[in-house]
Enzyme design. Structure first.
Site, PDB file in Angstrom:
ATOM      1  N   GLU A   8      -4.101   7.835   7.265  1.00 29.91           N
ATOM      2  CA  GLU A   8      -5.073   6.893   6.707  1.00 29.91           C
ATOM      3  C   GLU A   8      -5.348   5.763   7.686  1.00 29.91           C
ATOM      4  O   GLU A   8      -6.490   5.317   7.839  1.00 29.91           O
ATOM      5  CB  GLU A   8      -4.559   6.346   5.379  1.00 29.91           C
ATOM      6  N   GLU A  55       1.979   1.834  -3.443  1.00 28.32           N
ATOM      7  CA  GLU A  55       0.884   2.388  -4.258  1.00 28.32           C
ATOM      8  C   GLU A  55       0.867   3.909  -4.165  1.00 28.32           C
ATOM      9  O   GLU A  55       0.728   4.613  -5.170  1.00 28.32           O
ATOM     10  CB  GLU A  55      -0.447   1.803  -3.796  1.00 28.32           C
ATOM     11  N   HIS A  56       1.029   4.446  -2.968  1.00 24.50           N
ATOM     12  CA  HIS A  56       1.075   5.899  -2.793  1.00 24.50           C
ATOM     13  C   HIS A  56       2.287   6.508  -3.512  1.00 24.50           C
ATOM     14  O   HIS A  56       2.180   7.547  -4.166  1.00 24.50           O
ATOM     15  CB  HIS A  56       1.155   6.245  -1.302  1.00 24.50           C
ATOM     16  N   HIS A 103       0.826  -1.210   0.000  1.00 23.09           N
ATOM     17  CA  HIS A 103       0.000   0.000   0.000  1.00 23.09           C
ATOM     18  C   HIS A 103       0.860   1.260   0.000  1.00 23.09           C
ATOM     19  O   HIS A 103       0.549   2.244  -0.682  1.00 23.09           O
ATOM     20  CB  HIS A 103      -0.915  -0.030   1.231  1.00 23.09           C
TER      21      HIS A 103
END
Length: 464
Positions: free
Chosen positions: A164, A87-88, A84
């Site tokens: 997040e 991904e950022h 993840h």
């Protein structure tokens, strides 16, 4: 970051001297109408990159995506959250573009661009007008092949990801699904959260993430998917040119990785995990192991889930909400992975009503496990599931999702008609059989809310 170039035009760097270099292979996977509507074509480039498209000439939009065969289940405990995090970072800049140069051109044509990370795959995509598809291809391919993963971007994005995680922790209705996965799968890669934890995210360094990127983002692990008013040959030329210019086509004799396999074990039934938090509602999931996404019983389990908790006429909705008013939200769901699956019933209710809600849910599980569903319930669930399947595929983004995920996870394509036929072929006996196999197991429970020791102890009845 500098990536080692393996361009097929340079045999001396591909290691194929004296051998025939594999040629580009294109075939029609699904035949559409005479006008080409719904035709699915697939090309595999030398180096293993797969490109699959579904042509819909009657629409004015196109969605382009790249699927990576990597998810949080590919992480070690100390790397939890790396997929993840990466991904950022792919949105933060390449050799050709800054972060603003990635987003601004897509915004300027009214498009949308995003990405998501799951436990077994990651997807990056852009939805634009059909005339702007070349722009979307260039931007997304550049992100996947030319990311710099700078140390300063890693440090800056760390704060965003921690926020997040905090946002998810503040949403118990979301967080309880992670808790349920941990309850059944334990401290395994599948049982840990996709986002990682505060501790693991704070411990990830630029070098570790960059190594993860190089290991999992080579062409053999990627599937390119495009749907809408697209021309397959043009998409292939543009994607190939983008990967060649980045030196990212890989070894010419490399083959694509096949659908994922594994040997994930489900923990013993009857487990319970409770997080005591000061929330207005209690959020509970009562469930058990389901079936994998390769199990043919998944069609019958989907029908079962629709009848049990998939709509306003479902048993759970009627018993828990309509007749007794014990919860606002109550539903069932099935999640399938490569080698296992989960089946759960979720409910959100006032803390004082948790016992009553769990008692009703357990009673319905036991009833359906023992006696199955009525023929009318099965017919209604098949109709509901069939309609939802078609309505959920009415835009190019959903179609891109279907063909890309199908290629990555199953290595084959099912047309919408094939999917509807599989759903319609489910019989009441099929549903009864899968109900005995799945719902007949002793359930486990995950719960979040203001639930003290006394109430938690009373909840144990639901899993006994």
């Amino acid at each position: 970051m500098t990536r080692k170039a393996h361009i097929t035009a340079r045999p001396s760097s591909s290691g194929n001297e004296g051998r025939a270099v594999p040629r580009q292979r294109t075939r029609t996977v699904l035949k559409g109408t005479a006008e080409g509507i719904g035709t699915v074509r697939k090309t595999t480039l030398p180096g293993g990159l797969r490109i699959i498209t579904e042509t819909l000439p009657t629409v004015r939009s196109a969605t382009f995506g790249i699927w990576a065969h990597v998810g949080s289940r590919d992480e070690t405990p100390s790397l939890n959250g790396a997929t993840h995090y990466l991904e950022h970072l792919l949105f933060k800049g390449t050799k050709r573009r800054s972060a603003l140069d990635i987003s601004a051109p897509i915004d300027a044509v009214g498009g949308e661009m995003n990405a998501f990370t799951a436990k077994e795959y990651t997807c990056y995509y852009a939805r634009v007008l059909d005339t702007d598809l070349p722009l979307a291809i260039d931007v997304v391919c550049d992100m996947l092949t030319g990311s710099l993963i700078r140390a300063e971007d890693v440090d800056a994005e760390r704060g965003v990801i921690l926020e997040e995680i905090a946002m998810t922790e503040d949403d118990p209705g979301d967080c309880v699904h992670d808790l349920f996965a941990h309850t059944l799968l334990g401290d395994t890669a599948l049982g840990r959260p996709v986002l990682g934890s505060v501790e693991t995210v704070e411990g990830l360094t630029r070098d570790r993430i960059a190594r993860f990127y190089r290991r999992h983002y080579d062409p053999t692990h990627l599937v390119v998917a495009a749907a809408g008013n697209v021309d397959h040959a043009k998409v292939v030329r543009q994607v190939r040119a983008a990967f060649e210019s980045a030196g990212a086509l890989g070894r010419a004799d490399a083959l694509p990785v096949g659908p994922r396999a594994g040997h994930q074990a489900i923990r013993t039934a009857g487990r319970m995990e409770v997080l005591d938090r000061r929330t207005e509602q209690a959020h509970v999931i009562l469930g058990m192991p389901g079936v994998s996404r390769h199990d043919e019983r998944r069609w019958a389990l989907s029908v079962l889930s629709a009848a049990l908790g998939g709509g306003m006429s479902s048993r759970l909705f009627q018993e828990v909400r309509e007749k007794r008013g014990l919860a606002y939200s109550v539903y069932s769901y099935a999640s399938g992975f490569a080698d296992c699956g989960l089946f759960g019933i979720y409910a959100g209710c006032r803390p004082g009503q948790v016992q009553d809600v769990l008692k009703l849910c357990r009673a319905e599980l036991d009833q359906v496990a023992a006696h199955g569903l009525t023929d009318d319930e099965v017919r209604r669930a098949i109709g509901q599931l069939s309609g939802a399947t078609v309505l959920g595929l009415e835009d190019t983004g959903a179609i891109m999702h279907r063909i890309g995920k199908s290629e990555l996870c199953w290595g084959e394509q099912l047309s919408v008609d094939d999917m509807l036929a599989r759903i319609s072929s489910v019989t009441p006996d099929d549903v009864r059989a899968v109900a005995r196999d799945v719902l007949g197991r002793r359930p486990s429970l995950a719960a979040i809310g203001p639930l003290g020791d006394r109430q938690a102890a009373a909840m144990q009845d639901a899993v006994s």
